[in-house]
Design an enzyme around this catalytic site. Sequence first.
Site, PDB file in Angstrom:
ATOM      1  N   PRO A 172       0.730  -1.326   0.100  1.00 51.43           N
ATOM      2  CA  PRO A 172      -0.030  -0.027   0.084  1.00 51.43           C
ATOM      3  C   PRO A 172       0.989   1.405   0.122  1.00 51.43           C
ATOM      4  O   PRO A 172       0.212   2.423   0.226  1.00 51.43           O
ATOM      5  CB  PRO A 172      -0.855  -0.188   1.106  1.00 51.43           C
ATOM      6  N   CYS A 173       1.953   1.263  -0.102  1.00 61.33           N
ATOM      7  CA  CYS A 173       2.899   2.262   0.017  1.00 61.33           C
ATOM      8  C   CYS A 173       2.734   3.380  -0.884  1.00 61.33           C
ATOM      9  O   CYS A 173       2.792   4.602  -0.934  1.00 61.33           O
ATOM     10  CB  CYS A 173       4.274   2.222   0.553  1.00 61.33           C
ATOM     11  N   GLY A 174       2.358   3.143  -2.150  1.00 59.26           N
ATOM     12  CA  GLY A 174       2.086   4.090  -3.317  1.00 59.26           C
ATOM     13  C   GLY A 174       0.569   4.389  -3.427  1.00 59.26           C
ATOM     14  O   GLY A 174       0.453   5.279  -4.331  1.00 59.26           O
TER      15      GLY A 174
END
Lengths: 221, 717
Positions: A172-174
């Site tokens: 989910p970091c982007g």
Amino acid sequence: MQSETSARQWDGTLSPNDFNSSVAALCERWKEVNDSLPQWLWVPFPVVGDSSCNAAGYLTMENVYHQNASEEVSHEESILGDEELSDDATLVQSCGKDDMHVYDYHIVYSFNFRVPVLYFRGYRLDGCPLKLEDIEKDLPAYSLKGLRESKWTFMTQEDHPYLRRPWYTLHPCGTSDWMKVLFGSNAANNQPRPLHYLSAWLSVVGQAVGLRIPLGLYKSQ
Amino acid sequence: MASSSSVVSSYSSSSSDKGSGRILQFDPFQSLVDEGFWHRLSSLKLDSLGLDQSPIPLTGTPLLPSFFSLAFSVCFYAPCSHPKVSNRLTLLAESLPSDFKELQFSLERAHGNRNRCPVPGTLYNMNTFESFKALDRDSLLKKEAKKILDDIHSAKVEEDSAVLSRFFIISFADLKKWNFLHWLAFPALVVGPPAVVLNLRPAREVFNQGEAQSLSAALNEWRNSSLTTGVLYFLVSIASNSRATIRQLKDWKACQDDGQKLLFGFYDPSCRLDNPGWPLRNYLAFISLRCQDGKIQFLCYREKRGFADMGLSLVGEAVISPSKDCRDPQCVPKAVGWEPKPKSINLAESMNPERLAVSAADLNLKLMRWRTLPSLDLGTLSSVRCLLLGAGTLGCQVARMLMAWGVRKITLLDSGLVAMSNPVRQSLYTLDDCLDGGSLKAVAAARTLKRIFPAVEAEGVTLSIPMPGHPVPTNEISRVLEDCERLRDLIASHDVTFLLTDTRESRWLPALLCASENKIAITAALGFDSYLVMRHGAGPLYESDQANSLSTVDGNGGQRLGCYFCGDVVAPIDSTSNRTLDQQCTVTRPGLAPIASALAVELLVGLLHHPNGIHAPGEIANSIMSSSEQPFGILPHQIRGLLPQYSQMTLIGHASNSCTACSTTVVSEFRRRGMEFILQAIDHPTYLEDLTGLTELIESANSFKLDWVDETDDADI
Ligand SMILES: [Zn+2]
């Protein structure tokens, strides 16, 4: 709809409450427009002592079948020898359909990233989990291309936050970055409606994992 | 409005339908045991039941293998919801309790989940393959079938119809190999001659439109209510005005008497259009023993995308007649229901913690590559062989940093034992390593690395590095020579050597050997509050064809970078013997070692990614070759830091012609005379200085004031 962040530029995230309402909206909308996939079902994981946390849990769509053409299923000799324990009233089937792959998809809210996260897994009908290589073989070409080249989606294996077993996930970091891009300049000062958010998000991650999202999901909501 | 004729007349007359008058054949249940079930069983076996020991003889039957059975496991199924794939009876993690409280919790959560209608079952887990094989499966099946018959006679079925689908599973869990052998049975009572089917057709063809609509609506409502969605068996009654109602099984008497059309409905997991699914077998047994025999009508309820589907659902009519024996509650019925063969599943991939650790660590690095460092070469990092000289504060920390970067081959060399003062500063040791006189540091450090990350190939070598100025007694000469050769072999067989010892002179021989072998050498040295991290230049004897013969020129034509000794005007002599005690202690501010170690490893990672490798020119911060060109930023030669000022600088020092470790003179002499040269250097304090002309240099230097401060002295304290 308008959350506390609307005053400043929208950062591409979704609050737990908005996630909650978007989940409910998606389930309803899905029932109307879906023509081939199973339904989404919300499985709550009540946090003991915290009733405010409605976003704890996962949205699940299970038993999505994928007919696997390439694989040769080995019918090895049974270790104990097959025994005829059936009778006339038992339908004896030929072994077919054993090469089916089954996929489960879960949408989990990430309290760290404040975005939805897709977790998924695949397994054979004997319960044997699929490895990443197997899964990649099931993906359509455009998904593979996306996974290899895109900066938006990265598949990794992590513990499912509620089941505590390794599942595949799109990191989910982007997500908040590409959600901002997805909504373009319209969204700069104006956060999208929760259902729009989840539908748009699902269209991207669905594409990455080969899940065909019904077109009607985006139309005239 | 469609025909107003009753349901009965609409299908009992069509005796020419396919399947009529034949034995009713049931599509057997198919099982699916989710990996979560085995995860839970494993932790039950290891934590709660503690049965991972030798078989426990039971009283009276000393040879009976031990097993445990869980009578409270549940599995789940739902009506078939796919036109081509039958729904499987599924065992999940929630099928097993982790304790009784947990069971309540998971059952409550399953309650009301339309995809997970619970069915009770029993697990027989065997502790050996032999006992699994030896199980009397026939009598087990009879025993379980008898429970169902008892529940029919005792009217329990009317209260909780799920017991009709009761199942059991026998298993052998090999927890060492994460292999799970299992075999399921869905006992079906044989209470009389086979049922004869008169009629079996899709519901849509049987009901008129009004009936179909009303029934669909009623079934959808039933399925959407959390109170009834898990009720697998039910009654359908259809009034003459086409209105359908769904009722609980216990109401069968009332239904029979109200004169409406009655069908026995159940959730059918099968997708076959010619056969009903397995749950109907025991249902018919129940109906014939409790409600009525002769001709009955049934509904095989199936769904599509979560809604009642009258095209997939079947309506059938069959004739059933139980034998007299089975009406006797004491009767032990015949039963069938074993799945055709046992299944075996291996879950090493998701259960073997070592594999999980490897893939988690790898994925972390891949994520970094994906996000910010597309040029990150994980293959190089995982295959590079690193030798760490010294397993103290620096060695421990460097090893950890290397592992974090995905380096998998690490050799630690040290001659010492773990002392009581070590664990708080040296991150690979604990108090246990200090007991009984202390473990060998190199061995203990390698052991810890493997405990942290089992996939690391860590090795500990206990060896003391011969040092110049430490004369060797005659009786020790052969041992020292052996150590020298061993060290040479180790440096030759590794790609990178880290110089992390706490004295200056112990770095001399490794520096020379690295220069001679042209191997990457990285030094980290600490003062009380300052540090030095540097990479040594390439060896003097490895020059590319276009380079001239000067030893200070690098293979690529640039000036060769210096080594740790290049800036010296004194040879490395015994720095410990003429100091006072507290000077011998390596007193440094605790934060220095982690800082210097981390820099040393980052420097290596940058170097490994540089196209020129060991020949890469030194860069300094703010130089033209800025971080924009290389993904890892600049590649410095030396980094010096001063903690009191929180400052750090990058420096370049070129190789010196009079270096006691890396000059052409010294390396050539070592090449020519080998160990004899080493011994001489160790025994005679001024030999190296004489050889390299340093003695001469010192004399001339005394007449000048050097404009730089030699920091390396305190770097060794
Ligand atoms: Zn040098």
